[in-house]
Design a protein around this motif. Sequence first.
Motif, PDB file in Angstrom:
ATOM      1  N   SER A 287      47.144  28.392   7.089  1.00  0.00           N
ATOM      2  CA  SER A 287      46.027  28.789   7.547  1.00  0.00           C
ATOM      3  C   SER A 287      44.999  29.656   6.723  1.00  0.00           C
ATOM      4  O   SER A 287      43.427  28.932   6.630  1.00  0.00           O
ATOM      5  CB  SER A 287      46.648  29.305   9.067  1.00  0.00           C
ATOM      6  OG  SER A 287      45.162  30.787   8.883  1.00  0.00           O
ATOM      7  N   LEU A 288      45.256  30.590   6.252  1.00  0.00           N
ATOM      8  CA  LEU A 288      44.528  31.579   5.335  1.00  0.00           C
ATOM      9  C   LEU A 288      44.000  30.142   4.195  1.00  0.00           C
ATOM     10  O   LEU A 288      42.854  29.694   3.720  1.00  0.00           O
ATOM     11  CB  LEU A 288      44.543  32.786   4.262  1.00  0.00           C
ATOM     12  CG  LEU A 288      44.316  33.633   5.408  1.00  0.00           C
ATOM     13  CD1 LEU A 288      46.078  34.997   4.701  1.00  0.00           C
ATOM     14  CD2 LEU A 288      43.674  34.550   4.910  1.00  0.00           C
TER      15      LEU A 288
ATOM     16  N   SER B 165      43.599  38.748  13.168  1.00  0.00           N
ATOM     17  CA  SER B 165      42.542  37.222  12.099  1.00  0.00           C
ATOM     18  C   SER B 165      41.222  37.075  12.583  1.00  0.00           C
ATOM     19  O   SER B 165      40.711  36.165  12.744  1.00  0.00           O
ATOM     20  CB  SER B 165      43.341  35.647  12.074  1.00  0.00           C
ATOM     21  OG  SER B 165      44.455  35.621  11.661  1.00  0.00           O
TER      22      SER B 165
ATOM     23  N   ILE C  61      37.746  32.808  11.055  1.00  0.00           N
ATOM     24  CA  ILE C  61      39.696  32.563  11.620  1.00  0.00           C
ATOM     25  C   ILE C  61      39.458  31.861  12.882  1.00  0.00           C
ATOM     26  O   ILE C  61      39.552  30.484  13.652  1.00  0.00           O
ATOM     27  CB  ILE C  61      40.650  32.724  11.842  1.00  0.00           C
ATOM     28  CG1 ILE C  61      40.525  33.624   9.464  1.00  0.00           C
ATOM     29  CG2 ILE C  61      41.790  31.741  11.588  1.00  0.00           C
ATOM     30  CD1 ILE C  61      40.991  32.473   8.967  1.00  0.00           C
TER      31      ILE C  61
ATOM     32  N   PHE D 244      42.929  42.132  10.206  1.00  0.00           N
ATOM     33  CA  PHE D 244      43.561  41.589   9.893  1.00  0.00           C
ATOM     34  C   PHE D 244      44.622  41.427  10.552  1.00  0.00           C
ATOM     35  O   PHE D 244      44.894  40.080  10.577  1.00  0.00           O
ATOM     36  CB  PHE D 244      44.396  42.605   8.523  1.00  0.00           C
ATOM     37  CG  PHE D 244      45.263  42.012   7.345  1.00  0.00           C
ATOM     38  CD1 PHE D 244      44.305  41.783   7.050  1.00  0.00           C
ATOM     39  CD2 PHE D 244      46.827  41.609   7.668  1.00  0.00           C
ATOM     40  CE1 PHE D 244      45.233  41.473   5.844  1.00  0.00           C
ATOM     41  CE2 PHE D 244      47.092  41.077   6.678  1.00  0.00           C
ATOM     42  CZ  PHE D 244      46.939  40.763   5.449  1.00  0.00           C
ATOM     43  N   SER D 245      45.353  41.309  11.428  1.00  0.00           N
ATOM     44  CA  SER D 245      46.109  40.923  11.770  1.00  0.00           C
ATOM     45  C   SER D 245      46.571  40.003  12.730  1.00  0.00           C
ATOM     46  O   SER D 245      46.370  39.048  13.073  1.00  0.00           O
ATOM     47  CB  SER D 245      47.142  42.343  12.773  1.00  0.00           C
ATOM     48  OG  SER D 245      48.300  41.682  13.676  1.00  0.00           O
TER      49      SER D 245
ATOM     50  N   MET E 268      36.865  37.128   9.931  1.00  0.00           N
ATOM     51  CA  MET E 268      36.755  36.300   9.252  1.00  0.00           C
ATOM     52  C   MET E 268      36.728  35.475   9.037  1.00  0.00           C
ATOM     53  O   MET E 268      36.530  33.755   8.861  1.00  0.00           O
ATOM     54  CB  MET E 268      37.848  36.568   8.488  1.00  0.00           C
ATOM     55  CG  MET E 268      38.906  37.131   9.122  1.00  0.00           C
ATOM     56  SD  MET E 268      40.757  36.796   8.113  1.00  0.00           S
ATOM     57  CE  MET E 268      41.821  38.510   9.271  1.00  0.00           C
TER      58      MET E 268
ATOM     59  N   GLY F 212      52.085  36.929  11.100  1.00  0.00           N
ATOM     60  CA  GLY F 212      52.999  36.555   9.220  1.00  0.00           C
ATOM     61  C   GLY F 212      53.075  39.005   8.986  1.00  0.00           C
ATOM     62  O   GLY F 212      53.198  38.965   9.500  1.00  0.00           O
ATOM     63  N   LEU F 213      52.466  38.219   7.529  1.00  0.00           N
ATOM     64  CA  LEU F 213      52.866  39.742   7.233  1.00  0.00           C
ATOM     65  C   LEU F 213      51.890  41.437   7.738  1.00  0.00           C
ATOM     66  O   LEU F 213      52.485  41.865   7.365  1.00  0.00           O
ATOM     67  CB  LEU F 213      52.724  39.138   5.635  1.00  0.00           C
ATOM     68  CG  LEU F 213      53.085  38.322   4.756  1.00  0.00           C
ATOM     69  CD1 LEU F 213      52.608  37.987   3.439  1.00  0.00           C
ATOM     70  CD2 LEU F 213      54.719  39.011   4.850  1.00  0.00           C
ATOM     71  N   GLY F 214      50.385  40.743   7.967  1.00  0.00           N
ATOM     72  CA  GLY F 214      49.767  41.974   8.386  1.00  0.00           C
ATOM     73  C   GLY F 214      51.447  42.625   9.779  1.00  0.00           C
ATOM     74  O   GLY F 214      51.464  43.652   9.356  1.00  0.00           O
ATOM     75  N   ASN F 215      51.849  42.041  10.789  1.00  0.00           N
ATOM     76  CA  ASN F 215      52.860  42.343  11.096  1.00  0.00           C
ATOM     77  C   ASN F 215      54.209  42.901  10.491  1.00  0.00           C
ATOM     78  O   ASN F 215      54.567  44.347  10.512  1.00  0.00           O
ATOM     79  CB  ASN F 215      53.024  41.672  12.233  1.00  0.00           C
ATOM     80  CG  ASN F 215      51.824  40.759  12.940  1.00  0.00           C
ATOM     81  OD1 ASN F 215      51.166  39.763  12.246  1.00  0.00           O
ATOM     82  ND2 ASN F 215      51.537  40.567  14.233  1.00  0.00           N
TER      83      ASN F 215
ATOM     84  N   SER G  48      48.682  31.509  12.867  1.00  0.00           N
ATOM     85  CA  SER G  48      47.645  32.239  12.409  1.00  0.00           C
ATOM     86  C   SER G  48      47.962  34.066  12.596  1.00  0.00           C
ATOM     87  O   SER G  48      48.236  34.701  11.045  1.00  0.00           O
ATOM     88  CB  SER G  48      46.810  31.676  12.176  1.00  0.00           C
ATOM     89  OG  SER G  48      45.601  32.540  11.733  1.00  0.00           O
ATOM     90  N   ALA G  49      47.905  34.547  13.766  1.00  0.00           N
ATOM     91  CA  ALA G  49      48.281  35.572  13.602  1.00  0.00           C
ATOM     92  C   ALA G  49      49.278  36.567  12.727  1.00  0.00           C
ATOM     93  O   ALA G  49      49.349  37.239  12.449  1.00  0.00           O
ATOM     94  CB  ALA G  49      48.032  36.146  14.621  1.00  0.00           C
TER      95      ALA G  49
ATOM     96  N   TYR H  25      47.979  37.713  -0.570  1.00  0.00           N
ATOM     97  CA  TYR H  25      49.175  38.133   0.420  1.00  0.00           C
ATOM     98  C   TYR H  25      49.839  36.434  -0.088  1.00  0.00           C
ATOM     99  O   TYR H  25      51.073  36.841   0.157  1.00  0.00           O
ATOM    100  CB  TYR H  25      48.180  37.681   1.639  1.00  0.00           C
ATOM    101  CG  TYR H  25      49.031  37.014   2.630  1.00  0.00           C
ATOM    102  CD1 TYR H  25      48.051  37.787   3.633  1.00  0.00           C
ATOM    103  CD2 TYR H  25      49.348  35.604   3.110  1.00  0.00           C
ATOM    104  CE1 TYR H  25      49.129  37.730   5.502  1.00  0.00           C
ATOM    105  CE2 TYR H  25      49.728  35.663   4.570  1.00  0.00           C
ATOM    106  CZ  TYR H  25      50.005  36.795   5.465  1.00  0.00           C
ATOM    107  OH  TYR H  25      50.296  36.304   6.694  1.00  0.00           O
TER     108      TYR H  25
HETATM  109  N1  PFF Z   1      47.160  37.062  10.648  1.00  0.00           N
HETATM  110  C1  PFF Z   1      47.386  37.143  10.050  1.00  0.00           C
HETATM  111  C2  PFF Z   1      49.203  38.692   9.586  1.00  0.00           C
HETATM  112  O1  PFF Z   1      48.788  39.820  10.069  1.00  0.00           O
HETATM  113  O2  PFF Z   1      49.114  38.189   8.548  1.00  0.00           O
HETATM  114  C3  PFF Z   1      46.690  37.523   8.202  1.00  0.00           C
HETATM  115  C4  PFF Z   1      46.768  35.813   8.346  1.00  0.00           C
HETATM  116  C5  PFF Z   1      46.175  34.165   8.822  1.00  0.00           C
HETATM  117  C6  PFF Z   1      45.046  36.440   8.240  1.00  0.00           C
HETATM  118  C7  PFF Z   1      45.592  33.778   8.458  1.00  0.00           C
HETATM  119  C8  PFF Z   1      43.668  35.003   7.933  1.00  0.00           C
HETATM  120  C9  PFF Z   1      44.683  34.145   8.068  1.00  0.00           C
HETATM  121  F1  PFF Z   1      43.133  32.791   8.728  1.00  0.00           F
END
Ligand code: PFF
Length: 473
Positions: A333-334, A233, A238, A230-231, A236, A33-36, A30-31, A111
């Motif tokens: 996961s979002l 998670s 989660i 964000f990165s 929010m 993803g596009l954030g990274n 989940s962590a 996203y």
């Molecule tokens: N943490 C994810 C990212 O860095 O791309 C973004 C994200 C995914 C936020 C899933 C929340 C989540 F539930």
Amino acid sequence: MAEGKTAKGNKGERALFSGKMGFVLAAAASAVGLGNMWRFPYLAARYGGGSFLIVYIILVITFGFALMIAETALGRLTRKSVIGAYSHFGKKFAFIGVLAALVPIIITPYYCLIGGWVTKYMVSYLTMPASALAADGFFGSFVTSTSGETFLWLGIFIAIVVLVISLGVKNGIERVNKVLMPMLIVMAVGVFIYAMTLEGALDGLKYYLVPDFSKISVNLVVAAMGQMFFSLSLAMGIMVTYGSYFKKDDDLEKSVRRIEIFDTGIAILAGLMIIPAAVAVTGSPDAVAGNAGPGLMFGILPSVFADLGGAGRIVGFIFFALVFFAALTSAISLFETCVSIFCDGAKISRAKSIAICTGLIMVLAIVCNLGYNAWIGLDPMYSLFGIGEYQSMQILDFMDFISNTILMPIVALLTCIFVGWIIKPKKIADEVRESSKFRSEKLFNVMIKFIAPIFTILILVFYVLNTIGAIVL
Ligand code: PFF
């Protein structure tokens, strides 16, 4: 996520992760993803490279650590997802959960839009030469095109997400991710090594790794804080939900550390891959800092791949395919979080909730997309808030801004006050101690009670004053 074992929750039985690694892997999927891969590099490039990196790392190991411990322990303690976890201690605290639940509803649409761009690039490497994707203005004309192409890719990405969720094959996807994630790392290291052979890349590496303390500003710190939430998670809900599936005898603290190291390591690597290459392509760190935005990944990497000649197409395809999978697991996961919010909040069936979420997310994502093309000439309402650097914000940036810069710090602040002063840190520490010694208890206590809330309040106040021009920092 469910591995057959259950625990007595407050209401019935709850499926549990198979063990510490089950939790770490699910949370990492989940962590990461596009954030990274997409958000971290452009923020680091924009906000002074090494200065951003150092502020980010400090925030992760202090504030991020305390918040992740608090959220996961809260979940494991109450065995409930976010709104239920807060209202477990009194109905009047439910609003914190509600605010947290708003965040994924705002993030998921944009996203998915970026997920659509990644899908387009992945497929295009199969149908076009790498040089075409690297052509000047390719990305710009793609996102601004009114031909409907961007809507198509957005639709495809959302359709894949919804399909996976409704077929319930999420676990399969996460298993695939365990293979793809290491591949992504190997590939990123390869691209980094290649990028370093380009002229000027060394200046880029210096810009990225050597902090220039004069570049540290309130805006940088706010951006780093939003990126951390964000990165990882966080803020929010989660991690509360993930914690609620965590076994009582698995080491919570160690798991949290592992997720942080993994997630931050991949973000740093993505920066290594993109920033030196960006400096090599544009000629100077200042040019990169001035132009870095959401399009960074889609502009710079294709030109690196094009330089590889014939191999560029294969490398480009594999790279975007790996990013696609990282984005897909995060988007799942979002989306899943939004679905459960509607299920629980409106007491409706899962199928109905999936339908509502699909519609809502699709509409909001279309609005984001229109901001880049058909509505580009309009002066949207959000520019009323547009002071200084926010004047030229796109709708996507605006949604990102509302969630990461406004809502998440507020949720994080409320969580700190709630844990630090209402239910008291000891409650969380006792929960952590159910499975192991709490090695960083002192750090946790000081962070959650004093440093994190005071820091968040100060930084938000300075930020607002700075943004409206009342002070110049
Ligand atoms: N943490 C994810 C990212 O860095 O791309 C973004 C994200 C995914 C936020 C899933 C929340 C989540 F539930």
